[in-house]
Design an enzyme around this catalytic site. Structure first.
Site, PDB file in Angstrom:
ATOM      1  N   THR A 112       0.821  -1.215   0.000  1.00 14.35           N
ATOM      2  CA  THR A 112       0.000   0.000   0.000  1.00 14.35           C
ATOM      3  C   THR A 112       0.855   1.266   0.000  1.00 14.35           C
ATOM      4  O   THR A 112       1.953   1.271   0.577  1.00 14.35           O
ATOM      5  CB  THR A 112      -0.900   0.008   1.248  1.00 14.35           C
ATOM      6  OG1 THR A 112      -1.516   1.294   1.386  1.00 14.35           O
ATOM      7  CG2 THR A 112      -0.119  -0.268   2.535  1.00 14.35           C
ATOM      8  N   ASP A 113       0.298   2.315  -0.584  1.00 17.35           N
ATOM      9  CA  ASP A 113       0.990   3.621  -0.555  1.00 17.35           C
ATOM     10  C   ASP A 113       1.009   4.217   0.851  1.00 17.35           C
ATOM     11  O   ASP A 113       1.740   5.168   1.121  1.00 17.35           O
ATOM     12  CB  ASP A 113       0.359   4.609  -1.540  1.00 17.35           C
ATOM     13  CG  ASP A 113      -1.110   4.923  -1.259  1.00 17.35           C
ATOM     14  OD1 ASP A 113      -1.704   4.314  -0.343  1.00 17.35           O
ATOM     15  OD2 ASP A 113      -1.672   5.783  -1.974  1.00 17.35           O
ATOM     16  N   GLU A 114       0.207   3.651   1.762  1.00 16.95           N
ATOM     17  CA  GLU A 114       0.137   4.220   3.115  1.00 16.95           C
ATOM     18  C   GLU A 114       1.449   4.056   3.870  1.00 16.95           C
ATOM     19  O   GLU A 114       1.676   4.706   4.881  1.00 16.95           O
ATOM     20  CB  GLU A 114      -1.040   3.616   3.886  1.00 16.95           C
ATOM     21  CG  GLU A 114      -2.340   3.838   3.139  1.00 16.95           C
ATOM     22  CD  GLU A 114      -3.610   3.688   3.963  1.00 16.95           C
ATOM     23  OE1 GLU A 114      -3.552   3.796   5.196  1.00 16.95           O
ATOM     24  OE2 GLU A 114      -4.657   3.483   3.347  1.00 16.95           O
TER      25      GLU A 114
ATOM     26  N   TYR B 229      -2.180   0.039  10.975  1.00 15.92           N
ATOM     27  CA  TYR B 229      -2.316  -0.731   9.729  1.00 15.92           C
ATOM     28  C   TYR B 229      -1.105  -0.497   8.826  1.00 15.92           C
ATOM     29  O   TYR B 229      -0.456  -1.442   8.370  1.00 15.92           O
ATOM     30  CB  TYR B 229      -3.607  -0.335   8.989  1.00 15.92           C
ATOM     31  CG  TYR B 229      -3.550  -0.655   7.517  1.00 15.92           C
ATOM     32  CD1 TYR B 229      -3.531  -1.980   7.077  1.00 15.92           C
ATOM     33  CD2 TYR B 229      -3.466   0.362   6.557  1.00 15.92           C
ATOM     34  CE1 TYR B 229      -3.431  -2.282   5.724  1.00 15.92           C
ATOM     35  CE2 TYR B 229      -3.378   0.070   5.207  1.00 15.92           C
ATOM     36  CZ  TYR B 229      -3.355  -1.244   4.789  1.00 15.92           C
ATOM     37  OH  TYR B 229      -3.239  -1.538   3.459  1.00 15.92           O
TER      38      TYR B 229
ATOM     39  N   LYS C 177       1.881  -3.061   7.490  1.00 15.49           N
ATOM     40  CA  LYS C 177       2.153  -3.332   6.068  1.00 15.49           C
ATOM     41  C   LYS C 177       3.603  -2.972   5.714  1.00 15.49           C
ATOM     42  O   LYS C 177       4.249  -3.650   4.912  1.00 15.49           O
ATOM     43  CB  LYS C 177       1.181  -2.555   5.168  1.00 15.49           C
ATOM     44  CG  LYS C 177      -0.229  -3.134   5.130  1.00 15.49           C
ATOM     45  CD  LYS C 177      -0.296  -4.548   4.565  1.00 15.49           C
ATOM     46  CE  LYS C 177      -0.113  -4.586   3.057  1.00 15.49           C
ATOM     47  NZ  LYS C 177      -0.251  -5.990   2.544  1.00 15.49           N
TER      48      LYS C 177
HETATM   49  P1  TYD Z   1     -10.621   4.331   3.551  1.00 13.43           P
HETATM   50  O1  TYD Z   1     -11.504   3.756   2.511  1.00 13.43           O
HETATM   51  O2  TYD Z   1     -10.781   3.853   4.954  1.00 13.43           O
HETATM   52  O3  TYD Z   1      -9.139   4.153   3.039  1.00 13.43           O
HETATM   53  P2  TYD Z   1      -7.744   4.706   3.688  1.00 13.43           P
HETATM   54  O4  TYD Z   1      -7.986   5.217   5.033  1.00 13.43           O
HETATM   55  O5  TYD Z   1      -6.956   3.469   3.694  1.00 13.43           O
HETATM   56  O6  TYD Z   1      -7.254   5.756   2.744  1.00 13.43           O
HETATM   57  O7  TYD Z   1     -10.831   5.896   3.584  1.00 13.43           O
HETATM   58  C1  TYD Z   1     -10.598   6.705   2.445  1.00 13.43           C
HETATM   59  C2  TYD Z   1     -10.649   8.135   2.907  1.00 13.43           C
HETATM   60  O8  TYD Z   1     -11.997   8.418   3.352  1.00 13.43           O
HETATM   61  C3  TYD Z   1      -9.756   8.401   4.108  1.00 13.43           C
HETATM   62  O9  TYD Z   1      -9.190   9.715   3.993  1.00 13.43           O
HETATM   63  C4  TYD Z   1     -10.701   8.337   5.294  1.00 13.43           C
HETATM   64  C5  TYD Z   1     -12.008   8.833   4.720  1.00 13.43           C
HETATM   65  N1  TYD Z   1     -13.210   8.244   5.361  1.00 13.43           N
HETATM   66  C6  TYD Z   1     -14.233   9.080   5.821  1.00 13.43           C
HETATM   67  O10 TYD Z   1     -14.172  10.332   5.705  1.00 13.43           O
HETATM   68  N2  TYD Z   1     -15.326   8.497   6.412  1.00 13.43           N
HETATM   69  C7  TYD Z   1     -15.442   7.147   6.560  1.00 13.43           C
HETATM   70  O11 TYD Z   1     -16.466   6.677   7.136  1.00 13.43           O
HETATM   71  C8  TYD Z   1     -14.386   6.304   6.071  1.00 13.43           C
HETATM   72  C9  TYD Z   1     -14.465   4.811   6.210  1.00 13.43           C
HETATM   73  C10 TYD Z   1     -13.302   6.908   5.478  1.00 13.43           C
END
Ligand code: TYD
Length: 338
Positions: free
Chosen positions: A123-125, A147, A151
């Site tokens: 992941t890019d994270e 997380y 990773k």
């Molecule tokens: P997510 O799909 O959890 O992926 P990641 O955190 O791995 O990038 O979330 C994508 C983006 O959306 C992230 O900036 C968090 C935001 N988000 C919300 O604003 N509300 C939510 O309920 C969720 C699940 C994520």
């Protein structure tokens, strides 16, 4: 080619297996998957009875089952992982077991078995938040969530097996995936399925966090290419090339689904929330990769897919474990709407 895929009942893994079996008649797949909450045999229901596909239920952290699955494998594509940032904030234990210990068990077995390729799907994270510019594969890793840290540990372990033991490992780092079969805890499927039911979507903080969006069908094509043409020991960033702030994404989907503004509910931010991810993926482009799906069309197809597959996602959202998680995560924020 005999391929061992781990986590093939999950979102990206199931799309990958369908892709390789369709595109490559000479490929046989063994899918080692524990069927956790996010692994769903329904994701590959269309492969039932396919003689080139076999699911083995098991844990990648269990050396005995891994040894059995690894026997005869030419290559490994390793998806199995705990992936949801919000869950890792609540409890990181399962993330360490699967993403770190499980990865090590697989790498060790792959080494013993002399596999020709081991693709670690990442992941890019792991790069952490990038205020400006684009992460390249040689950038330092600064993971911020439990997380992402787990990773990064798996990613570095994979690298160490290449350097120390000469295992032909390739590491990938992809941006935010979306598309069919994504578990409805991640941003886009949560938004779409909540809105189908006219329930609010919780937007974290100011909604200015930026993500790159990668359609899963482009991602699996990229992984297929990397498996065949990638160089062992290398890392490849994989992106969709379309990035936007969460609040823009929400507006796009809201207009697409013709939903009122009050279905976007601002809630307190996620702790440690990374402000921006951005990938330079020119190394992958040199291998011949171009995203084939424009973002707008892929997003519309995804919304249509969830509209047309209520029998797939409704049971997942009804499940007791999902409801308990949703309540714990959102009840205080969304009030009665949970
Ligand atoms: P997510 O799909 O959890 O992926 P990641 O955190 O791995 O990038 O979330 C994508 C983006 O959306 C992230 O900036 C968090 C935001 N988000 C919300 O604003 N509300 C939510 O309920 C969720 C699940 C994520």
């Amino acid at each position: 080619m005999r391929l061992l895929v781990t986590g093939g009942l999950g979102f990206i893994g199931s799309n990958f297996i369908r892709h390789v079996l369709t595109e490559h008649p000479g490929v046989r797949v063994v899918n080692l998957d524990l069927r956790t909450y996010a692994g769903n045999p329904a994701n590959l229901a269309d492969l039932r009875g396919n003689p080139r596909y076999r699911w083995i239920k098991g844990d990648i952290a269990d050396p005995f089952i891994v040894k059995r699955c690894m026997a005869g494998a030419d290559a490994v594509v390793h998806f199995a992982a705990e992936t949801h940032v919000d869950r890792s904030i609540l409890d990181a234990g399962a993330f360490l077991r699967t993403n770190v210990v499980g990865t090590d068990v697989l790498l060790r077995a792959a080494l013993k078995n002399g596999v020709e390729r081991f693709v670690h799907v990442g992941t890019d994270e792991v790069y952490g938040s990038v205020p400006r510019g684009f992460s390249t594969e040689s950038d330092r890793l600064l993971p911020n969530s439990p997380y992402a840290a787990s990773k990064a540990a798996g990613d570095l372990l994979a690298r160490s097996y290449f350097v120390t033991h000469g295992l032909p490992v390739i590491v990938t780092r992809a941006s935010n995936n979306f598309g069919p079969y994504q578990f409805p805890e991640k941003a886009l499927p949560l938004m779409i399925t909540n809105w189908i039911d006219d329930k609010p979507y919780p937007l974290y903080g100011d909604g200015r966090q930026v993500r790159d969006w990668l359609y899963v069908l482009d991602h699996v094509r990229a992984l297929d290419l990397i498996l065949r043409r990638g160089r062992p020991g290398e890392v490849y960033n994989v992106a969709g090339g379309y990035s936007c702030a969460n609040r823009e994404l929400v507006e796009r989907v809201r207009r697409l689904m013709e939903k009122p503004r009050d279905l976007v509910k601002r809630v307190p931010d996620r702790p440690g929330h990374d402000r921006r991810y951005a990938l330079n993926f020119s190394k992958l482009k040199k291998l011949g990769y171009r995203p084939a799906h424009g973002f707008g069309a892929a997003l519309a197809r995804t919304v249509d897919w969830y509209r047309g597959h209520e029998t797939w996602w409704r049971p997942l959202k009804k499940d007791g474990g999902y409801r308990a998680y949703y309540r714990r995560q959102y009840a205080a924020r969304l009030g009665a709407a949970s």
